[in-house]
Design a protein around this motif. Structure first.
Motif, short mmCIF file in Angstrom:
data_model
loop_
_atom_site.label_atom_id
_atom_site.label_comp_id
_atom_site.label_asym_id
_atom_site.label_seq_id
_atom_site.Cartn_x
_atom_site.Cartn_y
_atom_site.Cartn_z
N TYR A 17 3.20 6.72 -3.60
CA TYR A 17 2.35 5.54 -3.56
C TYR A 17 0.91 6.01 -3.54
O TYR A 17 0.61 7.12 -3.12
N GLY A 18 0.02 5.16 -4.04
CA GLY A 18 -1.39 5.51 -4.06
C GLY A 18 -2.18 4.54 -4.91
O GLY A 18 -1.65 3.58 -5.45
N THR A 19 -3.48 4.84 -5.03
CA THR A 19 -4.35 3.99 -5.82
C THR A 19 -4.18 4.29 -7.30
O THR A 19 -3.65 5.32 -7.69
N MET A 62 -2.93 -0.61 -6.63
CA MET A 62 -2.01 0.34 -5.99
C MET A 62 -0.72 0.42 -6.79
O MET A 62 -0.32 -0.53 -7.45
N SER A 64 3.39 1.89 -6.17
CA SER A 64 4.33 2.36 -5.16
C SER A 64 5.74 2.34 -5.71
O SER A 64 6.09 1.49 -6.53
#
Length: 88
Positions: A17-19, A62, A64
């Motif tokens: 997960y992340g931007t 985002m 994920s």
């Protein structure tokens, strides 16, 4: 981070997960252009990969592979309670 990388990692049984930049080539064409009001979120899911756009003061994109679109209440300041996506 990109949706295609997330697909590869899901095949290898790894979650991420992340931007995410809104102009990635693997995203749906309208994702970058969609307008989001403060406190709203827009999410798309393809298989196990979920992409979310949410706005508080600025827009946050985002990606994920193990979160969903559920929201949780968060206390900011003294009495103000807002809903934020669980991913944030």
């Amino acid at each position: 981070m990109s949706p295609s990388l997330a697909d590869i990692l899901v095949q290898k049984k790894t979650d991420i997960y992340g931007t995410l930049r809104s102009n990635r080539k693997d995203l749906s064409p309208g994702f970058a252009k969609e307008k989001v009001e403060k406190g709203q979120c827009i999410a798309y899911q393809r298989g196990k990969v979920m992409v979310l756009k949410w706005k508080d003061k600025k827009i946050v994109n985002m990606l994920s592979t193990f979160h969903d679109t559920s929201s949780v209440p968060v206390h900011s300041g003294t009495t103000k309670e807002t809903l934020k996506p669980k991913l944030i």
